[in-house]
Design a protein around this motif. Sequence first.
Motif, PDB file in Angstrom:
ATOM      1  N   LYS A   1       0.683  -1.297   0.020  1.00  0.00           N
ATOM      2  CA  LYS A   1      -0.089  -0.025   0.054  1.00  0.00           C
ATOM      3  C   LYS A   1       0.665   1.499  -0.154  1.00  0.00           C
ATOM      4  O   LYS A   1       0.323   2.462   0.452  1.00  0.00           O
ATOM      5  N   ILE A   2       2.016   1.118  -0.494  1.00  0.00           N
ATOM      6  CA  ILE A   2       3.131   2.137  -0.044  1.00  0.00           C
ATOM      7  C   ILE A   2       2.532   3.385  -1.199  1.00  0.00           C
ATOM      8  O   ILE A   2       2.716   4.518  -0.731  1.00  0.00           O
ATOM      9  N   ALA A   3       2.002   3.172  -2.419  1.00  0.00           N
ATOM     10  CA  ALA A   3       1.463   4.136  -3.275  1.00  0.00           C
ATOM     11  C   ALA A   3       0.549   5.249  -2.623  1.00  0.00           C
ATOM     12  O   ALA A   3       0.312   6.223  -3.180  1.00  0.00           O
ATOM     13  N   TRP A   4      -0.029   4.808  -1.481  1.00  0.00           N
ATOM     14  CA  TRP A   4      -0.986   5.758  -0.875  1.00  0.00           C
ATOM     15  C   TRP A   4      -0.398   6.598   0.143  1.00  0.00           C
ATOM     16  O   TRP A   4      -1.162   7.194   0.811  1.00  0.00           O
ATOM     17  N   HIS A   5       0.979   6.424   0.310  1.00  0.00           N
ATOM     18  CA  HIS A   5       1.654   7.264   0.962  1.00  0.00           C
ATOM     19  C   HIS A   5       2.565   8.270   0.214  1.00  0.00           C
ATOM     20  O   HIS A   5       3.775   8.312   0.543  1.00  0.00           O
ATOM     21  N   GLN A   6       2.093   8.786  -0.777  1.00  0.00           N
ATOM     22  CA  GLN A   6       2.594   9.897  -1.680  1.00  0.00           C
ATOM     23  C   GLN A   6       3.617  10.836  -0.984  1.00  0.00           C
ATOM     24  O   GLN A   6       4.472  11.246  -1.429  1.00  0.00           O
ATOM     25  N   ASP A   7       2.955  11.412   0.027  1.00  0.00           N
ATOM     26  CA  ASP A   7       3.676  12.653   1.008  1.00  0.00           C
ATOM     27  C   ASP A   7       4.892  12.147   1.434  1.00  0.00           C
ATOM     28  O   ASP A   7       5.807  12.725   1.408  1.00  0.00           O
TER      29      ASP A   7
ATOM     30  N   GLN B   1       9.781   3.416 -14.115  1.00  0.00           N
ATOM     31  CA  GLN B   1       8.917   2.291 -14.806  1.00  0.00           C
ATOM     32  C   GLN B   1       7.549   2.264 -14.350  1.00  0.00           C
ATOM     33  O   GLN B   1       6.618   1.873 -15.132  1.00  0.00           O
ATOM     34  N   VAL B   2       7.255   2.800 -13.190  1.00  0.00           N
ATOM     35  CA  VAL B   2       5.840   3.102 -12.725  1.00  0.00           C
ATOM     36  C   VAL B   2       5.782   4.501 -12.165  1.00  0.00           C
ATOM     37  O   VAL B   2       6.810   5.188 -11.747  1.00  0.00           O
ATOM     38  N   ALA B   3       4.853   5.201 -12.156  1.00  0.00           N
ATOM     39  CA  ALA B   3       4.277   6.505 -11.617  1.00  0.00           C
ATOM     40  C   ALA B   3       3.665   6.417 -10.263  1.00  0.00           C
ATOM     41  O   ALA B   3       3.035   5.353 -10.363  1.00  0.00           O
ATOM     42  N   LEU B   4       3.487   7.495  -9.556  1.00  0.00           N
ATOM     43  CA  LEU B   4       2.304   7.445  -8.577  1.00  0.00           C
ATOM     44  C   LEU B   4       1.192   7.547  -9.069  1.00  0.00           C
ATOM     45  O   LEU B   4       1.119   8.699  -9.767  1.00  0.00           O
ATOM     46  N   PRO B   5       0.174   6.720  -8.620  1.00  0.00           N
ATOM     47  CA  PRO B   5      -1.125   6.625  -9.165  1.00  0.00           C
ATOM     48  C   PRO B   5      -1.909   8.087  -8.739  1.00  0.00           C
ATOM     49  O   PRO B   5      -1.576   8.618  -7.507  1.00  0.00           O
ATOM     50  N   SER B   6      -2.905   8.400  -9.743  1.00  0.00           N
ATOM     51  CA  SER B   6      -3.740   9.399  -8.935  1.00  0.00           C
ATOM     52  C   SER B   6      -4.725   8.844  -8.020  1.00  0.00           C
ATOM     53  O   SER B   6      -5.419   7.801  -8.531  1.00  0.00           O
ATOM     54  N   LEU B   7      -4.883   9.192  -6.969  1.00  0.00           N
ATOM     55  CA  LEU B   7      -5.542   8.797  -5.800  1.00  0.00           C
ATOM     56  C   LEU B   7      -7.101   9.285  -5.656  1.00  0.00           C
ATOM     57  O   LEU B   7      -7.866   9.141  -4.935  1.00  0.00           O
ATOM     58  N   ASP B   8      -7.424  10.432  -6.432  1.00  0.00           N
ATOM     59  CA  ASP B   8      -8.629  11.278  -6.534  1.00  0.00           C
ATOM     60  C   ASP B   8      -9.694  10.248  -6.652  1.00  0.00           C
ATOM     61  O   ASP B   8      -9.715   9.569  -7.957  1.00  0.00           O
ATOM     62  N   GLY B   9     -10.681  10.298  -5.615  1.00  0.00           N
ATOM     63  CA  GLY B   9     -11.750   9.430  -5.925  1.00  0.00           C
ATOM     64  C   GLY B   9     -11.611   7.982  -5.466  1.00  0.00           C
ATOM     65  O   GLY B   9     -12.785   7.251  -5.734  1.00  0.00           O
TER      66      GLY B   9
END
Length: 374
Positions: free
Chosen positions: A16-22, A356-364
């Motif tokens: 779930k690391i991508a949910w901690h973008q800050d 190779q991957v980007a941080l995903p948009s978590l809007d919505g």
Amino acid sequence: MTGMTEHVDLILDGTKIAWHQDRIEAWERGEKIAPITIDMALTRACNFACHYCYAMLQENDRKVINKKVIFDFLEDCAEIGVKGISLVSDGESTISPAFVDAVRKGSELGISMACGTNGFVLNDRKLEDVLPHLTYLRINISAGESKRYAEIMGVKEHWFERVCENIRAMMRIKQRDKLPVTIGLQMVLMPEYADQIMPLARLGKELRPDYLVIKHCSDDEDGSLGVNYDAYEKLHATLHEAEALSDESYKVVVKWSKIQAGAKRTYQRCYGPPFMLQISGSGLVAPCGMLFNERYKKFHIGNICEQRFRDIWASDAYWDVVNHLASPDFNAQTMCGTLCLQHKVNEFLDSYQKGQVALPSLDGQRAPMHLNFV
């Protein structure tokens, strides 16, 4: 809030690391970030002698984590911004005299608390005390029949029924009080335990936890446990059969990504520890459990029984060690054991660093469960 788990939001094979973008962005800027998750134990002691136990390979100088030590530690974690603490690591935390107080204190400080345990001492009284304060409780149970349970877990045969009764009590209290805590079972699968995959999956169907997760067995860099990673391939049909027992409120999850990865890593640099730190039940602070052993003393940063964690975390020694692991001077493919706790975090961060991957948009997007356990 109900006592039912919405499995669609439960990530058991991934990160779930991508949910901690800050925190990822602060790390990229070179800032000193607090770990999102700390995996630790309250003691090195254990009342079981599991055949597959990795912790047995990681002996180090033992100190006692008493109530004052753990309360100071939890206060420091809350102060610097640690979000979740999982009492798993290299000992059986439930047998520590500080266990119940630690879970309650962490929860009161706003930290997500969780526990992995053999479940043997978790009677009704202890469960009543801790379940309201836990995000998840996971029972390590690598067999579904009492005789094989005794052989694999290194205990007396009648202990199996006591653990099963404790699991029934967990589910009874959770449902009675409509608690949001997730109750799970975990099988550490060595290929020679294949005969227990279906009995355990069927036992879960009877006990009705939220899930049973079946995972690989980690080994050290010397292969001390003798895990034959090639032999997992022959178990795929049985594992699919176990998954087919899933229903609306009981999910059987196989950690396919790690089972299929075997002993291979796609990355060389280890980026995970600043985000997901491990602490031994001896109080030792090291980047990960694979480095707890005395022979890795150069990676040992401090001990929470002797020094405040906030001071250890802020020290040059802490950042020198984690930065070394993320540097070209360290190669996780040759210097580490297999399939460590930080493996999925490392895979994501390595791919991210390589573009190779980007941080995903978590809007919505709805956040997954257990968000603070990456």
